[in-house]
Design a protein around this motif. Structure first.
Motif, PDB file in Angstrom:
ATOM      1  N   GLU A 180      27.186 -15.982  21.463  1.00 38.78           N
ATOM      2  CA  GLU A 180      27.078 -17.437  21.426  1.00 38.78           C
ATOM      3  C   GLU A 180      28.447 -18.064  21.206  1.00 38.78           C
ATOM      4  O   GLU A 180      29.176 -17.700  20.286  1.00 38.78           O
ATOM      5  N   LYS A 181      28.801 -19.029  22.040  1.00 44.15           N
ATOM      6  CA  LYS A 181      30.077 -19.724  21.905  1.00 44.15           C
ATOM      7  C   LYS A 181      29.922 -20.854  20.877  1.00 44.15           C
ATOM      8  O   LYS A 181      29.813 -22.024  21.216  1.00 44.15           O
ATOM      9  N   TYR A 182      29.939 -20.456  19.623  1.00 43.71           N
ATOM     10  CA  TYR A 182      29.708 -21.410  18.540  1.00 43.71           C
ATOM     11  C   TYR A 182      30.996 -22.164  18.219  1.00 43.71           C
ATOM     12  O   TYR A 182      32.075 -21.605  18.159  1.00 43.71           O
ATOM     13  N   LEU A 184      33.235 -24.372  15.657  1.00 44.02           N
ATOM     14  CA  LEU A 184      33.421 -24.549  14.218  1.00 44.02           C
ATOM     15  C   LEU A 184      34.216 -25.799  13.860  1.00 44.02           C
ATOM     16  O   LEU A 184      33.992 -26.408  12.826  1.00 44.02           O
ATOM     17  N   ASP A 524      33.453 -14.216  18.605  1.00 41.55           N
ATOM     18  CA  ASP A 524      33.993 -13.787  17.306  1.00 41.55           C
ATOM     19  C   ASP A 524      35.401 -13.221  17.471  1.00 41.55           C
ATOM     20  O   ASP A 524      36.299 -13.502  16.661  1.00 41.55           O
ATOM     21  N   PHE A 552      34.081 -24.794  24.335  1.00 47.21           N
ATOM     22  CA  PHE A 552      34.364 -23.803  23.293  1.00 47.21           C
ATOM     23  C   PHE A 552      35.850 -23.471  23.242  1.00 47.21           C
ATOM     24  O   PHE A 552      36.467 -23.486  22.174  1.00 47.21           O
ATOM     25  N   LYS A 643      36.607 -24.449   9.932  1.00 42.68           N
ATOM     26  CA  LYS A 643      35.652 -25.544   9.744  1.00 42.68           C
ATOM     27  C   LYS A 643      36.329 -26.792   9.201  1.00 42.68           C
ATOM     28  O   LYS A 643      35.699 -27.854   9.132  1.00 42.68           O
TER      29      LYS A 643
END
Length: 672
Positions: A180-182, A184, A524, A552, A643
């Motif tokens: 998943e291309k999360y 932050l 990651d 992303f 973050k």
């Protein structure tokens, strides 16, 4: 009764014949390694070749020649998705007879984490070992060559007569990258925020160009107080230009203002003998288009740098790699661009007008790696005839006549700001070009490439602004690990004006080893990639087409707190302080007294043959960071850098969860 038995026999015979005919008509697929797009499977360093050894010679093991197979160099990692559709794998393996005789080699075939074949420790001259393994039911397969780390140079190994037997209609596939291309990092505020590096160096009397990087709603207006005499700022663009004749340190107050508010920052301008006081940050075209680069693509990249907002976060350089070079012309016989780059000076001016800077590529050799004219020739007029071009690999050496001074003057006249000088590095060639650039009348960052010998690290520090510590990077965790996570020993030689370089960023869409494709790094791994590069003060050069950046990747490249770690004026690279249970802790002192800390879950990479591959069942790890083991005693205020979020005050320790091959990037401020 006898007739019934005969009838039954006839029926069974017909059924057997039908089955036999069906099996015979559906032939298995034979998938030879040298018939696959094998470069696209390779995750090792450097690349991989078919039907020759890695040096371009014939495949030869233990005195025996082979016409079929692949040649690898160094640690070789080849993962395949089989999905239970393979029947067997056969090959012969061994170090090539032209390989480094000091190296020791070991070959593995690994299926679903089980070692199916393991060779003996092999040396040059050994007879090839034969492999024949059953792959029934195997989902994922890895072919691995391990090489003695002390002798990686010219470590040629061969897989000869190597082939999969696959079920009818099936072929080996690539391991999927479905992470998943999360995202932050929060979006930038509408308020103005200055993101430029806090220090900038230039040479007295040379042209000066610096663009204030700032996020916030446009229009935005810029001012600069206490500018040294000779410099001016464009209030609409924030571009500072001109020329300073007097050496000195000038603290300049920058101000950015829009309808939402205003902000100020201090920029320390140092006019002296040292440039590149922070690592270069920008873009390089090779991993985007390789030999297909042209003027339109370069200008499109520059405009995309602005339209995507990257320039507002400090991204500056637009670097043309190999393949721009044409012929030598004019009284000075300086190298001129080829037909793909008409109007070179106009192109440079257009890039500078955007507040960006231009880089080019050259080599002291007669011919570049891509087969274009280099910085020397065996002809006095510097000509580059077809006889040389057609046999380019034979001319990778410095010729009788050299043109460093002419080329440096021409680069300065065009307005070039960065030179990537690429060859098998030698001190004399590097020093000659360093001196030519110094006398050119323009500040040109001098970057030497590739695989600078560590034994001469002190010399590179004196000679170049940037030096490549290894071979070309590829979009794989293996390549990233060997390129960046082994640089601890180089740290003492890096600092303001002179930087280690692990090559380009391997994010977005890249062409490393094959046609354009999304990076094979998981999300990651990409967070780890940008984190370790920033902690180590490495140059940040985007290696993908900027106009193709997805949300992303753009988010990954526009976290100002991460970039600030890379661009910190103190310029001290992080050091590997802790390695425990598969986790590495890298600690970097910052100019303001804080520390940037990277907690990386390497999951024991390189410790076992299985660790070189992704098996699909990888899990995060829970880790307790003991501050005292890093020499950080007492209470600390912690901030999650990705973050951009304060986490509170912690005493002595911090517990977190780190994704597989992922990172937790912290900024630590003393709290008592």
């Amino acid at each position: 009764m006898k007739r019934k038995i005969n009838a039954l026999r006839i029926m069974l015979l017909v059924v057997a014949c039908t089955l036999w005919c069906a099996v015979g008509s559906a032939q298995n697929n034979i998938a030879r390694l040298d018939a696959l797009d094998i470069k696209s499977f390779s995750e090792g360093i450097p690349g991989i070749v078919t039907k020759t050894n890695a040096g371009g010679g014939p495949l030869k093991i233990g005195g025996h020649y082979f016409s079929s197979g692949i040649g690898t160099n160094g640690v070789s990692v080849l993962p395949f998705l089989l999905d239970g559709d393979a029947i067997s794998f056969t090959a012969g393996v061994g170090p090539d007879d032209e390989a480094n005789p000091l190296s020791t080699y070991k070959f593995y075939v690994i299926g679903d984490k089980k070692i199916l074949f393991e060779s003996k420790d092999m040396k040059v001259g050994d007879q090839p070992e034969k492999i024949q393994v059953n792959l029934s039911g195997i989902q994922r397969l890895g072919l691995l060559v391990m090489v003695d780390a002390a002798n990686l140079s010219r470590s040629y190994s061969d897989w000869v007569d190597a082939a999969f037997v696959m079920k009818p209609g099936y072929m080996p596939e690539h391991i999927p990258n479905t992470g998943e291309k999360y995202i932050l990092t929060p979006a930038s505020s509408a308020l103005p925020k200055i993101n430029s590096a806090k220090v900038f160096g230039a040479t007295a009397g040379n042209p000066f160009l610096f663009a204030v990087a700032a996020t916030g709603v446009r229009p935005m207006y810029f001012t600069a107080s206490n500018l040294p005499q000779g410099l001016n700022i464009d209030s609409a663009t924030g571009i500072i230009s001109g020329k300073v004749n007097n050496k000195g340190i000038y603290p300049v107050v920058l101000k950015a203002k829009n309808k939402w508010g205003e902000t100020t920052n201090i920029l320390k301008i140092k006019i002296g003998d040292t440039i590149a006081l922070t690592p270069p940050i920008g873009w390089n075209g090779w991993n985007s288009w390789a030999r297909e680069i042209d003027k339109d693509k370069v200008l499109a990249s520059a405009h995309a740098m602005v339209s995507k907002g990257l320039h507002n976060h400090g991204w500056t350089y637009i670097n043309i790699d190999d393949a721009w070079q044409g012929r030598r012309e004019g009284s000075d016989k300086a190298l001129q661009p080829n037909e793909k780059f008409p109007g070179f000076k106009d192109m440079a001016d257009s890039i500078h007008a955007l507040g960006l800077k231009l880089g080019v590529y050259s080599t002291p050799w007669i011919t570049s790696y891509a087969g274009y004219a280099g910085g020397s020739s065996n002809f006095e007029d510097g000509s580059y005839p077809d006889s040389v071009r057609d046999n380019k690999r034979q001319y990778r050496y410095t010729g009788k006549y050299r043109f460093e001074n002419a080329d440096a003057r021409q680069m300065a006249a065009w307005g070039v700001d960065y030179l990537k000088y690429d060859w098998r590095i030698d001190v004399q060639s590097a020093q000659r070009m360093q001196e030519a650039l110094r006398k050119s009348g323009r500040d040109i960052v001098f970057s030497i490439s590739n695989s600078a010998p560590f034994d001469s690290a002190a010399t590179w520090k004196k000679t170049a602004n940037v030096w490549r510590t290894g071979p070309d990077i590829r979009d794989s965790w293996t390549s990233l690990y060997y390129s960046a996570f082994l640089l601890d020993k180089w740290a003492p030689y890096a600092g303001p004006g002179h930087w280690n370089d692990a090559d380009m960023l391997i994010v977005g869409n890249v062409t490393t080893g094959s046609k354009m494709h999304p990076t094979r790094l998981t999300p990651d791994e990409q967070y780890s990639h940008v984190s370790i590069f920033s902690l180590l003060n490495l140059p940040l050069l985007i290696g993908c087409p900027i106009d193709q950046l997805d949300a992303f990747t753009l988010n990954l490249l526009t976290n100002d707190e991460v970039i600030e770690i890379d661009q910190d004026p103190l310029g001290k690279p992080a050091r590997l302080i802790i390695e425990d249970k598969g986790v590495q802790v890298w600690v970097k002192p910052m100019e303001d007294g804080s520390y940037a800390v990277g907690l990386f879950n390497l999951a024991g990479f390189g410790k076992t043959p299985q660790s070189f591959f992704r098996w699909g069942d990888e899990k995060p790890v829970s880790y307790q960071f003991d501050f005292s083991k890093a020499g950080l005693l007492g209470k600390w205020k912690l901030r999650n850098v990705w973050k951009q979020q304060d986490m509170g005050i912690f005493s002595n320790q911090f517990k977190t969860v780190i994704p597989h091959h992922g990172v937790v990037l912290l900024r630590m401020y003393k709290a008592g």
